[in-house]
Design an enzyme around this catalytic site. Structure first.
Site, PDB file in Angstrom:
ATOM      1  N   ARG A 112       0.820  -1.195   0.000  1.00 18.92           N
ATOM      2  CA  ARG A 112       0.000   0.000   0.000  1.00 18.92           C
ATOM      3  C   ARG A 112       0.865   1.260   0.000  1.00 18.92           C
ATOM      4  O   ARG A 112       0.583   2.230  -0.674  1.00 18.92           O
ATOM      5  CB  ARG A 112      -0.903  -0.036   1.242  1.00 18.92           C
ATOM      6  CG  ARG A 112      -1.603   1.252   1.565  1.00 18.92           C
ATOM      7  CD  ARG A 112      -2.865   1.403   0.733  1.00 18.92           C
ATOM      8  NE  ARG A 112      -3.477   2.708   0.916  1.00 18.92           N
ATOM      9  CZ  ARG A 112      -3.122   3.806   0.259  1.00 18.92           C
ATOM     10  NH1 ARG A 112      -2.146   3.764  -0.604  1.00 18.92           N
ATOM     11  NH2 ARG A 112      -3.725   4.950   0.488  1.00 18.92           N
ATOM     12  N   TYR A 113       1.923   1.218   0.816  1.00 23.06           N
ATOM     13  CA  TYR A 113       2.859   2.340   0.897  1.00 23.06           C
ATOM     14  C   TYR A 113       4.122   1.925   0.156  1.00 23.06           C
ATOM     15  O   TYR A 113       4.557   0.779   0.272  1.00 23.06           O
ATOM     16  CB  TYR A 113       3.205   2.636   2.357  1.00 23.06           C
ATOM     17  CG  TYR A 113       2.000   2.957   3.219  1.00 23.06           C
ATOM     18  CD1 TYR A 113       1.418   4.213   3.161  1.00 23.06           C
ATOM     19  CD2 TYR A 113       1.460   2.011   4.081  1.00 23.06           C
ATOM     20  CE1 TYR A 113       0.313   4.520   3.955  1.00 23.06           C
ATOM     21  CE2 TYR A 113       0.363   2.312   4.877  1.00 23.06           C
ATOM     22  CZ  TYR A 113      -0.204   3.565   4.805  1.00 23.06           C
ATOM     23  OH  TYR A 113      -1.288   3.859   5.585  1.00 23.06           O
ATOM     24  N   ARG A 116       7.281   0.169   2.089  1.00 27.34           N
ATOM     25  CA  ARG A 116       7.092  -0.981   2.976  1.00 27.34           C
ATOM     26  C   ARG A 116       5.921  -1.830   2.502  1.00 27.34           C
ATOM     27  O   ARG A 116       4.954  -1.308   1.964  1.00 27.34           O
ATOM     28  CB  ARG A 116       6.873  -0.532   4.421  1.00 27.34           C
ATOM     29  CG  ARG A 116       5.778   0.498   4.623  1.00 27.34           C
ATOM     30  CD  ARG A 116       6.174   1.430   5.792  1.00 27.34           C
ATOM     31  NE  ARG A 116       5.078   2.267   6.279  1.00 27.34           N
ATOM     32  CZ  ARG A 116       4.732   3.412   5.721  1.00 27.34           C
ATOM     33  NH1 ARG A 116       5.338   3.852   4.642  1.00 27.34           N
ATOM     34  NH2 ARG A 116       3.745   4.123   6.244  1.00 27.34           N
ATOM     35  N   CYS A 125      -4.015 -17.952  13.466  1.00 29.61           N
ATOM     36  CA  CYS A 125      -3.708 -17.273  14.722  1.00 29.61           C
ATOM     37  C   CYS A 125      -4.027 -18.245  15.850  1.00 29.61           C
ATOM     38  O   CYS A 125      -4.830 -19.158  15.665  1.00 29.61           O
ATOM     39  CB  CYS A 125      -4.565 -16.034  14.906  1.00 29.61           C
ATOM     40  SG  CYS A 125      -4.386 -14.863  13.564  1.00 29.61           S
ATOM     41  N   CYS A 129      -9.316 -12.969  17.295  1.00 24.76           N
ATOM     42  CA  CYS A 129      -9.874 -11.793  17.965  1.00 24.76           C
ATOM     43  C   CYS A 129     -11.160 -11.416  17.247  1.00 24.76           C
ATOM     44  O   CYS A 129     -11.175 -11.327  16.020  1.00 24.76           O
ATOM     45  CB  CYS A 129      -8.903 -10.629  17.884  1.00 24.76           C
ATOM     46  SG  CYS A 129      -7.202 -11.125  18.178  1.00 24.76           S
ATOM     47  N   CYS A 132     -11.032  -8.644  14.529  1.00 28.46           N
ATOM     48  CA  CYS A 132      -9.998  -8.734  13.479  1.00 28.46           C
ATOM     49  C   CYS A 132     -10.386  -7.943  12.225  1.00 28.46           C
ATOM     50  O   CYS A 132     -11.515  -8.006  11.750  1.00 28.46           O
ATOM     51  CB  CYS A 132      -9.767 -10.193  13.092  1.00 28.46           C
ATOM     52  SG  CYS A 132      -8.458 -10.367  11.850  1.00 28.46           S
ATOM     53  N   ARG A 134      -8.798  -8.333   9.308  1.00 30.20           N
ATOM     54  CA  ARG A 134      -8.468  -9.069   8.092  1.00 30.20           C
ATOM     55  C   ARG A 134      -9.280 -10.350   7.989  1.00 30.20           C
ATOM     56  O   ARG A 134      -8.770 -11.424   7.679  1.00 30.20           O
ATOM     57  CB  ARG A 134      -6.953  -9.338   8.049  1.00 30.20           C
ATOM     58  CG  ARG A 134      -6.440  -9.689   6.661  1.00 30.20           C
ATOM     59  CD  ARG A 134      -4.929  -9.634   6.563  1.00 30.20           C
ATOM     60  NE  ARG A 134      -4.445  -8.275   6.654  1.00 30.20           N
ATOM     61  CZ  ARG A 134      -3.380  -7.883   7.366  1.00 30.20           C
ATOM     62  NH1 ARG A 134      -2.697  -8.760   8.051  1.00 30.20           N
ATOM     63  NH2 ARG A 134      -3.013  -6.630   7.383  1.00 30.20           N
ATOM     64  N   ASP A 293     -11.483  -0.947  12.937  1.00 28.66           N
ATOM     65  CA  ASP A 293     -11.929  -0.957  11.541  1.00 28.66           C
ATOM     66  C   ASP A 293     -13.318  -1.585  11.433  1.00 28.66           C
ATOM     67  O   ASP A 293     -13.648  -2.502  12.185  1.00 28.66           O
ATOM     68  CB  ASP A 293     -10.949  -1.765  10.676  1.00 28.66           C
ATOM     69  CG  ASP A 293      -9.591  -1.098  10.591  1.00 28.66           C
ATOM     70  OD1 ASP A 293      -9.558   0.139  10.449  1.00 28.66           O
ATOM     71  OD2 ASP A 293      -8.573  -1.807  10.687  1.00 28.66           O
ATOM     72  N   ASP A 330      -7.661   3.970  10.047  1.00 24.63           N
ATOM     73  CA  ASP A 330      -7.377   3.523   8.693  1.00 24.63           C
ATOM     74  C   ASP A 330      -8.571   3.932   7.839  1.00 24.63           C
ATOM     75  O   ASP A 330      -9.700   3.488   8.098  1.00 24.63           O
ATOM     76  CB  ASP A 330      -7.201   1.994   8.669  1.00 24.63           C
ATOM     77  CG  ASP A 330      -5.787   1.599   8.320  1.00 24.63           C
ATOM     78  OD1 ASP A 330      -5.343   1.961   7.211  1.00 24.63           O
ATOM     79  OD2 ASP A 330      -5.131   0.942   9.144  1.00 24.63           O
ATOM     80  N   LYS A 337      -3.559   5.121   6.538  1.00 23.50           N
ATOM     81  CA  LYS A 337      -3.774   5.591   7.909  1.00 23.50           C
ATOM     82  C   LYS A 337      -3.776   7.110   7.962  1.00 23.50           C
ATOM     83  O   LYS A 337      -3.067   7.760   7.211  1.00 23.50           O
ATOM     84  CB  LYS A 337      -2.650   5.095   8.804  1.00 23.50           C
ATOM     85  CG  LYS A 337      -2.622   3.592   8.980  1.00 23.50           C
ATOM     86  CD  LYS A 337      -1.427   3.198   9.823  1.00 23.50           C
ATOM     87  CE  LYS A 337      -1.321   1.693   9.968  1.00 23.50           C
ATOM     88  NZ  LYS A 337      -1.145   0.994   8.682  1.00 23.50           N
TER      89      LYS A 337
HETATM   90  C1  LIG Z   1      -0.339  -0.021   8.657  1.00 29.12           C
HETATM   91  C2  LIG Z   1       0.254  -0.509   7.446  1.00 29.12           C
HETATM   92  C3  LIG Z   1       1.641  -0.415   7.228  1.00 29.12           C
HETATM   93  C4  LIG Z   1       2.585   0.165   8.245  1.00 29.12           C
HETATM   94  O1  LIG Z   1       2.357   1.520   8.465  1.00 29.12           O
HETATM   95  P1  LIG Z   1       3.246   2.330   9.497  1.00 29.12           P
HETATM   96  O2  LIG Z   1       2.552   3.641   9.630  1.00 29.12           O
HETATM   97  O3  LIG Z   1       4.608   2.449   8.911  1.00 29.12           O
HETATM   98  O4  LIG Z   1       3.288   1.571  10.777  1.00 29.12           O
HETATM   99  C5  LIG Z   1       2.121  -0.882   6.037  1.00 29.12           C
HETATM  100  N1  LIG Z   1       1.319  -1.407   5.081  1.00 29.12           N
HETATM  101  C6  LIG Z   1      -0.009  -1.502   5.254  1.00 29.12           C
HETATM  102  C7  LIG Z   1      -0.838  -2.091   4.170  1.00 29.12           C
HETATM  103  C8  LIG Z   1      -0.588  -1.068   6.439  1.00 29.12           C
HETATM  104  O5  LIG Z   1      -1.914  -1.182   6.611  1.00 29.12           O
HETATM  105  S1  SF4 Z   2      -6.371  -9.321  15.022  1.00 28.82           S
HETATM  106 FE1  SF4 Z   2      -6.819 -10.890  13.427  1.00 28.82          FE
HETATM  107  S2  SF4 Z   2      -4.826 -11.371  12.518  1.00 28.82           S
HETATM  108 FE2  SF4 Z   2      -4.414 -10.320  14.471  1.00 28.82          FE
HETATM  109  S3  SF4 Z   2      -4.153 -11.973  15.980  1.00 28.82           S
HETATM  110 FE3  SF4 Z   2      -6.309 -11.331  16.072  1.00 28.82          FE
HETATM  111  S4  SF4 Z   2      -7.379 -12.703  14.634  1.00 28.82           S
HETATM  112 FE4  SF4 Z   2      -5.192 -12.849  14.180  1.00 28.82          FE
END
Ligand SMILES: *Cc1c(COP(=O)(O)O)cnc(C)c1O
Ligand code: SF4
Length: 393
Positions: A112-113, A116, A125, A129, A132, A134, A293, A330, A337
């Protein structure tokens, strides 16, 4: 010790060596209603949730984490226990709130960025949670990435020199074996442009016995590796968790904590300050405090942005900057973010900005005239800067 970190209440019939063995904890995870009923007295609403069928996000907890959640109204119980609200309609429910599927150029890579990228090494996991973000990926139990996908993901990182940082995520990357983790870290280290490796894991919270001497040796060998923990409540800080955190830091692995504000669980400044002061004492830097989220079935767990800002504003000025996490949301659909910060500026008139400080001081900041602003010499750093600016996703 300045703070008291209590040991987890191990059931007497389980031996110390089993309880403190992370593979035992994973092998004895609670997954079914019957498993949960062996440990918890389930309410009618909780029982109803177990009947949620396919629509319900996977259920799992370690016996260790379940032992911290015994008291009926406890915050930790709400984090691990499914609730019937999860399968009811809410005000905003998205399967993929962060639009990750749009930023998924290679298997298991979310880019996304530009500098990184996330590498989702497993979807498993040890605790699922309920909040979550994702849920579109996590918990389908496909396990460690398949070889063919692994090679493709690695090739993507190799072919993008703009990627300076790889964030291992999932699922939980610390649920994979030491050998698998060592392989991933060593493969990444062999890529010239990868400077930093981050590991995002909830294992220090839900299974701190995972943090063995062998594990930290692997991380140290592949330095610099940062560990991003995910503590949400001061009651998650047991003696075992404190020992795990100190083991990372003592071995040169900086730990940063990312928490999420959760409705009726931790959304009070008393809890936020208690958690973050303890973490700081353990040399963990509170990094992010996320707005929850809007993923599927999380409506009852989300706070309002107003509530979150209010909590942050109450702490501002009272709590050490070192202990203060950055409140952040986000932006849905992959907007990235954005920080939420209290606004202390009351007025701007040309070069003069008026402020009202956190405890009531009123004053102005007068900027120099624009023509007086000059840029410093950047020689020696031009290429690095243009590479960063021009790196592409
Ligand atoms: C949060 C996130 C990051 C890391 O972001 P930082 O602000 O550097 O901690 C990198 N990629 C994705 C897709 C993210 O959601
Ligand atoms: S937030 Fe989602 S990905 Fe993270 S530990 Fe919990 S269940 Fe796993």
């Amino acid at each position: 010790m300045k703070f008291h970190f209590p040991r987890s209440p191990k059931p007497p019939e389980i031996s110390e060596s089993d309880w403190n063995n992370w593979t035992w904890q994973l092998r004895h995870s609670l997954k079914t209603q019957e498993d949960f009923e062996s440990v918890f007295a389930l309410s009618a609403d909780e029982k109803a949730a177990f009947q949620g069928g396919k629509e319900l996000f996977n259920i799992r907890t370690t016996p260790y984490y379940a032992s911290l959640a015994q008291d009926g109204g406890s915050s930790i119980r709400q984090i691990l226990m499914p609730h019937k609200f999860e399968i009811e309609e809410g005000s905003q429910q998205m399967l993929d709130p962060l639009g990750e599927k749009r930023n998924n150029p290679a298997p298991r890579i979310i880019h996304r960025y530009s500098d990184r990228a996330l590498f989702l090494v497993t979807d498993i996991c040890s605790v699922y949670c309920r909040f979550c973000t994702r849920k579109h990926f996590t918990g389908q139990e496909q396990a460690f990435i398949k070889n063919e996908e692994y090679e493709k993901a690695l090739a993507y990182i190799k072919s993008h020199p703009g990627i300076r940082e790889v964030i291992l995520s999932g699922g939980d990357p610390l649920t994979i074996s030491d050998a698998q983790l060592d392989r991933v870290l060593s493969d990444l280290r062999r890529i010239d442009h990868v400077e930093i490796i981050r590991i995002g894991s909830r294992m220090p919270v839900v299974c701190p016995m995972r943090v063995t001497d062998d594990l930290v040796k692997i991380l140290k060998k592949n330095k610099p590796v940062f560990l991003m923990s995910h503590f949400n409540h001061p009651n998650e800080l047991t003696a075992e968790a404190a020992e795990a955190l100190e083991k990372f830091v003592d071995n040169g692995v900086p730990v940063m904590n990312q928490m999420v504000l959760l409705n009726g669980i931790n959304n009070h400044p008393a809890l936020i300050q208690a958690l973050n002061r303890r973490l700081l004492y353990l040399r963990v830097k509170p990094y992010y405090m996320f707005q929850c989220d809007p993923s599927m079935g999380t409506d009852h767990l989300r706070t309002s942005i107003e509530d979150s800002l209010e909590i942050q504003k109450e702490l501002w000025g009272h709590l050490s900057g070192l202990a203060m996490p950055n409140l952040s949301v986000d932006i849905p659909n992959g907007g990235g973010k954005t920080y939420l910060v209290p606004n202390f500026e009351t007025k701007q008139e040309g070069r003069v900005r008026h402020y009202l400080g956190w405890d009531g001081v009123e004053a102005q900041y007068v900027s120099p005239a624009p023509e007086k602003i000059k840029k410093p010499d950047i020689s020696g750093f031009e290429k690095e800067w243009s590479d960063l600016k021009n790196s592409k996703r």
